[in-house]
Design a protein around this motif. Structure first.
Motif, PDB file in Angstrom:
ATOM      1  N   VAL A  31      -4.565  -4.372  -5.017  1.00 55.25           N
ATOM      2  CA  VAL A  31      -5.963  -4.764  -4.802  1.00 55.25           C
ATOM      3  C   VAL A  31      -5.966  -6.093  -4.052  1.00 55.25           C
ATOM      4  O   VAL A  31      -5.127  -6.958  -4.308  1.00 55.25           O
ATOM      5  N   LEU A  32      -6.927  -6.229  -3.141  1.00 55.71           N
ATOM      6  CA  LEU A  32      -7.110  -7.493  -2.416  1.00 55.71           C
ATOM      7  C   LEU A  32      -8.416  -8.125  -2.864  1.00 55.71           C
ATOM      8  O   LEU A  32      -9.479  -7.502  -2.787  1.00 55.71           O
ATOM      9  N   MET A  33      -8.331  -9.332  -3.357  1.00 55.40           N
ATOM     10  CA  MET A  33      -9.529 -10.039  -3.827  1.00 55.40           C
ATOM     11  C   MET A  33      -9.691 -11.316  -3.009  1.00 55.40           C
ATOM     12  O   MET A  33      -8.788 -12.142  -2.950  1.00 55.40           O
ATOM     13  N   GLU A  34     -10.828 -11.441  -2.375  1.00 56.91           N
ATOM     14  CA  GLU A  34     -11.127 -12.677  -1.645  1.00 56.91           C
ATOM     15  C   GLU A  34     -12.043 -13.521  -2.522  1.00 56.91           C
ATOM     16  O   GLU A  34     -13.090 -13.043  -2.976  1.00 56.91           O
ATOM     17  N   ILE A  81      -6.230  -0.405   1.059  1.00 54.10           N
ATOM     18  CA  ILE A  81      -6.198  -1.212  -0.168  1.00 54.10           C
ATOM     19  C   ILE A  81      -7.626  -1.505  -0.618  1.00 54.10           C
ATOM     20  O   ILE A  81      -8.460  -1.969   0.161  1.00 54.10           O
ATOM     21  N   ASP A  82      -7.889  -1.288  -1.899  1.00 52.41           N
ATOM     22  CA  ASP A  82      -9.193  -1.619  -2.480  1.00 52.41           C
ATOM     23  C   ASP A  82      -9.418  -3.115  -2.384  1.00 52.41           C
ATOM     24  O   ASP A  82      -8.551  -3.892  -2.789  1.00 52.41           O
ATOM     25  N   SER A  83     -10.586  -3.523  -1.918  1.00 51.60           N
ATOM     26  CA  SER A  83     -10.793  -4.939  -1.632  1.00 51.60           C
ATOM     27  C   SER A  83     -12.218  -5.344  -1.955  1.00 51.60           C
ATOM     28  O   SER A  83     -13.141  -4.534  -1.846  1.00 51.60           O
ATOM     29  N   PHE A  84     -12.384  -6.590  -2.340  1.00 49.88           N
ATOM     30  CA  PHE A  84     -13.740  -7.103  -2.610  1.00 49.88           C
ATOM     31  C   PHE A  84     -13.735  -8.616  -2.491  1.00 49.88           C
ATOM     32  O   PHE A  84     -12.676  -9.253  -2.422  1.00 49.88           O
ATOM     33  N   SER A  85     -14.946  -9.160  -2.458  1.00 48.96           N
ATOM     34  CA  SER A  85     -15.113 -10.608  -2.358  1.00 48.96           C
ATOM     35  C   SER A  85     -15.850 -11.099  -3.597  1.00 48.96           C
ATOM     36  O   SER A  85     -16.673 -10.370  -4.156  1.00 48.96           O
ATOM     37  N   ALA A 109       0.821  -1.211   0.000  1.00 47.32           N
ATOM     38  CA  ALA A 109       0.000   0.000   0.000  1.00 47.32           C
ATOM     39  C   ALA A 109       0.857   1.264   0.000  1.00 47.32           C
ATOM     40  O   ALA A 109       0.659   2.157  -0.824  1.00 47.32           O
ATOM     41  N   ILE A 110       1.843   1.320   0.896  1.00 51.86           N
ATOM     42  CA  ILE A 110       2.612   2.578   0.969  1.00 51.86           C
ATOM     43  C   ILE A 110       3.455   2.791  -0.278  1.00 51.86           C
ATOM     44  O   ILE A 110       3.716   3.916  -0.678  1.00 51.86           O
ATOM     45  N   TRP A 111       3.870   1.692  -0.928  1.00 52.00           N
ATOM     46  CA  TRP A 111       4.670   1.826  -2.155  1.00 52.00           C
ATOM     47  C   TRP A 111       3.791   1.795  -3.406  1.00 52.00           C
ATOM     48  O   TRP A 111       4.291   1.805  -4.519  1.00 52.00           O
ATOM     49  N   ASN A 112       2.493   1.700  -3.208  1.00 53.59           N
ATOM     50  CA  ASN A 112       1.538   1.744  -4.325  1.00 53.59           C
ATOM     51  C   ASN A 112       1.879   0.715  -5.412  1.00 53.59           C
ATOM     52  O   ASN A 112       1.901   1.024  -6.599  1.00 53.59           O
ATOM     53  N   GLY A 162      -8.607  -5.384   3.994  1.00 53.08           N
ATOM     54  CA  GLY A 162      -7.865  -4.534   3.051  1.00 53.08           C
ATOM     55  C   GLY A 162      -7.952  -3.049   3.349  1.00 53.08           C
ATOM     56  O   GLY A 162      -6.919  -2.357   3.388  1.00 53.08           O
ATOM     57  N   PRO A 163      -9.169  -2.507   3.559  1.00 51.41           N
ATOM     58  CA  PRO A 163      -9.293  -1.064   3.780  1.00 51.41           C
ATOM     59  C   PRO A 163      -8.483  -0.552   4.970  1.00 51.41           C
ATOM     60  O   PRO A 163      -8.066   0.621   4.987  1.00 51.41           O
ATOM     61  N   ALA A 164      -8.213  -1.418   5.935  1.00 53.82           N
ATOM     62  CA  ALA A 164      -7.394  -0.975   7.073  1.00 53.82           C
ATOM     63  C   ALA A 164      -5.997  -0.573   6.616  1.00 53.82           C
ATOM     64  O   ALA A 164      -5.310   0.202   7.271  1.00 53.82           O
TER      65      ALA A 164
END
Ligand SMILES: Cc1ncc(C[n+]2csc(CCOP(=O)(O)OP(=O)(O)O)c2C)c(N)n1
Length: 319
Positions: A230-233, A199-203, A160-163, A194-196
């Motif tokens: 992006v985090l994808m569950e 990071i954009d996240s979804f399931s 996240a910090i390094w994008n 993810g949002p913590a």
């Protein structure tokens, strides 16, 4: 709209992975595969749907349940089977076995027997892409159990910090060996973490290959456009115990029946017929040719030699 060609490709991969897994379970029970074998049966749509959106310059890292990722990334069945049988013709000369196949030529930086071990490697690959100013994306395939390891949080934070252009795919099959996810975390919807980290996240339904593909495509495009990780569950279920010798008695029968009714291979087959217009005969022809390829791969692996003692020592000495 999907072309028949694309849907055929998708189904070919789903069916190939399932065939590979079923044959390897058989080979394991015959004593031909040593160590462990963790089947990917029931989870095939995730590897196939995500990898269908990747190009030649992208990277993946994988898990201990990683054969599906390797095949979806284009691995050759002969070399895969030889690797599992510990033969010299395998991807890693038989030294990696089931849990440690790597194929740098297809951007596959390796399966990993250390739960969560592939996460920082994938983040490192994404850092490399970013520093070199390339267009590639790194995809980290990881698992629900791994998200409770410290490395998951550390890696997400750095990404996240390094994008970084990294898609982290958590294959949530609801179990870490025999521990159900409800007993290992109070946040069983892993994407909510993810949002913590910003990071954009979804399931997504991990049993539906087209849903996985569509969501992964969006996420990959986002990574490529420089908007970060992006985090994808992907929620799914394995079709048996943790490894071949685990009967999985702890898995509730009704839940298993539910997920079997959403068998990703059958979902992909249905898509090929309904959206691709394929006939039953065409599909059966395809399945027969995949079965034959797998039979050939087993023959190739069985007839291949193991490393000689001298060859093995030459490799070991280098490390
Ligand atoms: C760091 C680490 N801790 C423990 C293990 C032992 N182990 C192997 S697989 C596994 C469970 C993994 O569960 P999960 O991450 O959800 O993956 P799944 O098997 O469900 O795909 C454990 C604890 C390991 N290999 N590595």
């Amino acid at each position: 709209m999907y072309s028949k060609e694309f849907l055929t490709h998708i189904y070919t991969q789903l069916y190939t992975i399932r065939t590979f897994e079923m044959q390897c379970i058989h080979l394991y029970r015959q004593g031909m595969i040593r160590g462990y074998f963790h089947p990917y049966t029931g989870e095939e749509a995730i590897a196939v749907g995500v990898c269908a959106g990747l190009g030649d310059n992208d990277y993946i890292t994988s898990t201990h349940r990683g054969h599906g990722h390797c095949i979806a990334r284009g691995a050759d069945l002969n070399r895969m089977t030889a690797e599992l049988l510990g033969k010299k013709t395998g991807y890693c000369k038989g030294l990696g076995g089931s849990m440690h196949i790597a194929d740098f030529s297809s951007g596959n930086l390796g399966a990993n027997g250390i739960v969560g071990g592939g996460i920082p490697i994938g983040i490192g690959a994404a850092l490399g892409i970013s520093l070199r100013g390339e267009q590639g994306v790194a995809v980290v395939f990881t698992s629900d159990g791994a998200t409770n390891n410290g490395i998951f949080g550390e890696s997400l934070n750095l990404a996240a910090i390094w994008n970084l252009p990294v898609l982290i795919v958590v294959e949530n099959n609801h179990y870490a060996v025999s521990t159900p996810i409800e007993q290992s975390t109070r946040v069983p919807d892993i994407y909510k973490r993810g949002p913590a980290y910003g990071i954009d996240s979804f399931s997504v339904d991990g049993n539906d290959v087209l849903k996985v593909y569509e969501h992964a495509q969006d996420a990959i495009a986002r990574c490529r456009s420089g908007r970060g990780p992006v985090l994808m569950e992907a929620k799914t279920f394995r079709f048996g115990g943790h490894h071949v010798n685990d009967p999985g008695h702890y898995m509730p029968k009704d839940r298993m029946a539910y997920y079997k009714s959403k068998d990703p291979v059958l979902v992909g087959r249905r898509y090929l017929m309904e959206k691709g217009g394929a006939t039953e005969d065409e599909i059966q022809l395809l399945e027969t040719s995949i079965t034959r390829k797998m039979d050939d791969a087993i023959l190739f692996a069985e007839e291949s030699p193991e490393l000689t003692h001298e060859e093995l020592m030459n490799i070991v000495e280098r490390y």
